[in-house]
Design an enzyme around this catalytic site. Structure first.
Site, PDB file in Angstrom:
ATOM      1  N   SER A 128      45.483  24.886  18.466  1.00 13.26           N
ATOM      2  CA  SER A 128      44.810  24.548  17.201  1.00 13.26           C
ATOM      3  C   SER A 128      45.689  24.857  15.997  1.00 13.26           C
ATOM      4  CB  SER A 128      43.476  25.265  17.047  1.00 13.26           C
ATOM      5  OG  SER A 128      43.255  26.253  17.979  1.00 13.26           O
ATOM      6  N   HIS A 187      44.208  17.710  20.686  1.00  8.72           N
ATOM      7  CA  HIS A 187      43.369  18.803  20.187  1.00  8.72           C
ATOM      8  C   HIS A 187      41.891  18.437  20.331  1.00  8.72           C
ATOM      9  CE1 HIS A 187      41.780  21.275  16.613  1.00  8.72           C
ATOM     10  NE2 HIS A 187      41.996  22.102  17.607  1.00  8.72           N
ATOM     11  N   GLU A 213      42.168  15.020  18.271  1.00  7.44           N
ATOM     12  CA  GLU A 213      43.309  14.742  17.389  1.00  7.44           C
ATOM     13  C   GLU A 213      44.584  14.745  18.239  1.00  7.44           C
ATOM     14  OE1 GLU A 213      42.377  16.571  13.087  1.00  7.44           O
ATOM     15  OE2 GLU A 213      42.301  18.051  14.677  1.00  7.44           O
ATOM     16  N   ASN A 267      40.554  20.813  11.006  1.00  4.72           N
ATOM     17  CA  ASN A 267      40.445  22.209  10.586  1.00  4.72           C
ATOM     18  C   ASN A 267      40.771  22.392   9.113  1.00  4.72           C
ATOM     19  OD1 ASN A 267      39.342  23.434  12.793  1.00  4.72           O
ATOM     20  ND2 ASN A 267      41.314  23.722  13.816  1.00  4.72           N
TER      21      ASN A 267
HETATM   22  N1  NAD Z   1      37.941  28.032  21.193  1.00  3.52           N
HETATM   23  C1  NAD Z   1      37.989  26.997  20.376  1.00  3.52           C
HETATM   24  O1  NAD Z   1      37.022  26.711  19.641  1.00  3.52           O
HETATM   25  C2  NAD Z   1      39.204  26.110  20.343  1.00  3.52           C
HETATM   26  C3  NAD Z   1      39.089  24.826  19.793  1.00  3.52           C
HETATM   27  C4  NAD Z   1      40.204  23.967  19.817  1.00  3.52           C
HETATM   28  C5  NAD Z   1      41.405  24.432  20.343  1.00  3.52           C
HETATM   29  N2  NAD Z   1      41.495  25.699  20.861  1.00  3.52           N
HETATM   30  C6  NAD Z   1      42.785  26.104  21.458  1.00  3.52           C
HETATM   31  O2  NAD Z   1      42.671  25.960  22.879  1.00  3.52           O
HETATM   32  C7  NAD Z   1      43.491  26.943  23.534  1.00  3.52           C
HETATM   33  C8  NAD Z   1      42.620  27.769  24.469  1.00  3.52           C
HETATM   34  O3  NAD Z   1      41.612  28.414  23.708  1.00  3.52           O
HETATM   35  P1  NAD Z   1      40.288  29.009  24.379  1.00  3.52           P
HETATM   36  O4  NAD Z   1      39.367  29.300  23.247  1.00  3.52           O
HETATM   37  O5  NAD Z   1      39.848  28.128  25.500  1.00  3.52           O
HETATM   38  O6  NAD Z   1      40.871  30.380  24.990  1.00  3.52           O
HETATM   39  P2  NAD Z   1      40.197  31.326  26.098  1.00  3.52           P
HETATM   40  O7  NAD Z   1      40.749  32.679  25.826  1.00  3.52           O
HETATM   41  O8  NAD Z   1      38.733  31.129  26.160  1.00  3.52           O
HETATM   42  O9  NAD Z   1      40.806  30.774  27.478  1.00  3.52           O
HETATM   43  C9  NAD Z   1      42.162  30.848  27.815  1.00  3.52           C
HETATM   44  C10 NAD Z   1      42.260  30.943  29.325  1.00  3.52           C
HETATM   45  O10 NAD Z   1      43.620  30.767  29.707  1.00  3.52           O
HETATM   46  C11 NAD Z   1      43.829  31.574  30.845  1.00  3.52           C
HETATM   47  N3  NAD Z   1      45.267  31.576  31.154  1.00  3.52           N
HETATM   48  C12 NAD Z   1      45.821  30.690  32.008  1.00  3.52           C
HETATM   49  N4  NAD Z   1      47.147  30.880  32.078  1.00  3.52           N
HETATM   50  C13 NAD Z   1      47.435  31.899  31.276  1.00  3.52           C
HETATM   51  C14 NAD Z   1      48.642  32.557  30.958  1.00  3.52           C
HETATM   52  N5  NAD Z   1      49.808  32.167  31.468  1.00  3.52           N
HETATM   53  N6  NAD Z   1      48.562  33.580  30.110  1.00  3.52           N
HETATM   54  C15 NAD Z   1      47.381  33.961  29.577  1.00  3.52           C
HETATM   55  N7  NAD Z   1      46.208  33.357  29.848  1.00  3.52           N
HETATM   56  C16 NAD Z   1      46.240  32.339  30.696  1.00  3.52           C
HETATM   57  C17 NAD Z   1      43.119  32.870  30.484  1.00  3.52           C
HETATM   58  O11 NAD Z   1      42.901  33.676  31.612  1.00  3.52           O
HETATM   59  C18 NAD Z   1      41.824  32.312  29.887  1.00  3.52           C
HETATM   60  O12 NAD Z   1      40.828  32.114  30.870  1.00  3.52           O
HETATM   61  C19 NAD Z   1      44.152  27.735  22.421  1.00  3.52           C
HETATM   62  O13 NAD Z   1      45.405  27.163  22.161  1.00  3.52           O
HETATM   63  C20 NAD Z   1      43.206  27.536  21.243  1.00  3.52           C
HETATM   64  O14 NAD Z   1      43.855  27.704  19.993  1.00  3.52           O
HETATM   65  C21 NAD Z   1      40.413  26.534  20.889  1.00  3.52           C
END
Ligand code: NAD
Length: 311
Positions: free
Chosen positions: A119, A140, A152, A191
């Site tokens: 993000s 995204h 996006e 965003n």
């Molecule tokens: N949460 C949101 O609202 C949102 C929205 C859009 C984009 N994002 C982006 O999506 C991505 C994931 O976000 P999220 O909210 O799903 O995170 P999250 O913390 O909920 O999930 C991440 C997962 O990745 C796993 N994982 C797999 N391989 C890994 C490694 N090598 N090292 C560490 N962890 C590992 C973790 O165990 C965890 O389950 C980020 O880049 C975030 O910025 C998040």
């Protein structure tokens, strides 16, 4: 031929993205570090698919078929070996992403597309260490990824035209609404728009113009109600550009221009009140089941998504 997808990270975003691919008929490998995390992700996918069955979006058979297309694994090499497209949804930490990309470049097919769900990182930063930058792109998704239509797409000048075109097609094929940015800017489009609006919402709250509930009601029953179907630029055309010229000339000097998060948020974070995840934030959630609230939100989003699909 069935598209084979791999989703790396099964957290908030990854499990929803995997669900979208499975519903579109792709076979999906969903990877995470521990079986326990994958078990939770599968439960969340099952709950979400069941909601779609209850809301008549999906048949029970389609739900079972979608679930059967998802393979859970803690073996990264296995997860990506056959994948045509790989979506990365691991935490927003640049070193973690770089280490993962190095592994993906070693394990994946040479023509597999590698898409990041970042993000905040620019595509330039993400590919700084990549040996095959032409296959990297940002897709995204929005939370909850299984329900919000927008994706996006951000490319780099080194991303190949073929990868860009295939990505746009694939996002359409899974039933999502792709927007390809012409330039890579921090926060992309959504965003930036959201932050501009939230800055003003918290400024109104801090200056005592209204309380949180009233401010949220103005958004949900007024501006937000229109915005699901009419964007801000269309709104200017519909309202009359002469009118909007006056509105903006008169109001722009009045708006908040601070360059950091609002003090209200900062203080609550210091206290450990982080919102639904700790039971208290701007509102109190002490008497509410967060799961029930999220279930209700998903029902509402699903109905809105159905409505938006109607001609
Ligand atoms: N949460 C949101 O609202 C949102 C929205 C859009 C984009 N994002 C982006 O999506 C991505 C994931 O976000 P999220 O909210 O799903 O995170 P999250 O913390 O909920 O999930 C991440 C997962 O990745 C796993 N994982 C797999 N391989 C890994 C490694 N090598 N090292 C560490 N962890 C590992 C973790 O165990 C965890 O389950 C980020 O880049 C975030 O910025 C998040």
């Amino acid at each position: 031929m069935t598209t084979r997808a791999a989703v790396i990270g099964s957290g908030v975003m990854g499990h929803g993205i995997a669900q979208v691919y499975a519903m579109a008929g792709y076979s999906v490998s969903l990877y995470d570090l521990k079986d326990e995390l994958l078990g939770k992700a599968r439960q969340a996918i099952e709950r979400s698919l069941s909601l779609q069955v209850r809301e008549d979006v999906l048949t029970e058979q389609a739900k079972q078929e979608a679930l059967a297309r998802i393979t859970l694994t803690t073996n990264l090499q296995e997860a990506v070996a056959d994948a045509d497209l790989i979506t990365e949804a691991i935490p927003e930490v640049i070193d973690l992403k770089w280490t993962l990309f190095e592994q993906l470049e070693a394990y994946a097919k040479p023509d597999a597309i590698i898409a990041s769900n970042t993000s905040t990182f620019s595509i330039g930063r993400l590919i700084e260490k990549a040996k095959t930058p032409q296959r990297f792109i940002i897709t995204h998704f929005f939370n909850p990824a299984q329900l919000v239509p927008l994706v996006e797409i951000v490319r780099h000048e080194k991303t190949s035209e073929d990868v860009v075109q295939k990505t746009v097609e694939w996002i359409k094929q899974i039933g999502k609404s792709p927007v390809l940015l012409k330039k890579d800017v921090p926060g992309f489009i959504a965003n930036r728009l959201q932050t501009a609006l939230m800055r003003e919402a918290f400024s109104l709250l801090a200056s005592g113009v209204a309380d949180a509930h009233e401010i949220d009601t103005v958004m949900k029953d007024g501006i937000g109600f229109r915005w699901a179907f009419v964007g801000p630029i269309e709104t200017a055309d519909f309202g009359g550009l002469d009118t909007w010229q006056r509105v903006m000339d008169n109001l722009a000097p009045e708006l908040d221009k601070s360059e950091a998060a609002p003090a209200i948020i900062r203080k609550l974070v210091e206290k450990g009140d982080l919102g639904t995840k700790t039971g208290a934030g701007i509102y109190s959630y002490a008497d509410t089941s967060v799961d029930d609230r999220l279930q209700k939100r998903d029902e509402q989003f699903l109905r809105l998504a159905k409505q938006k699909r109607e001609p």
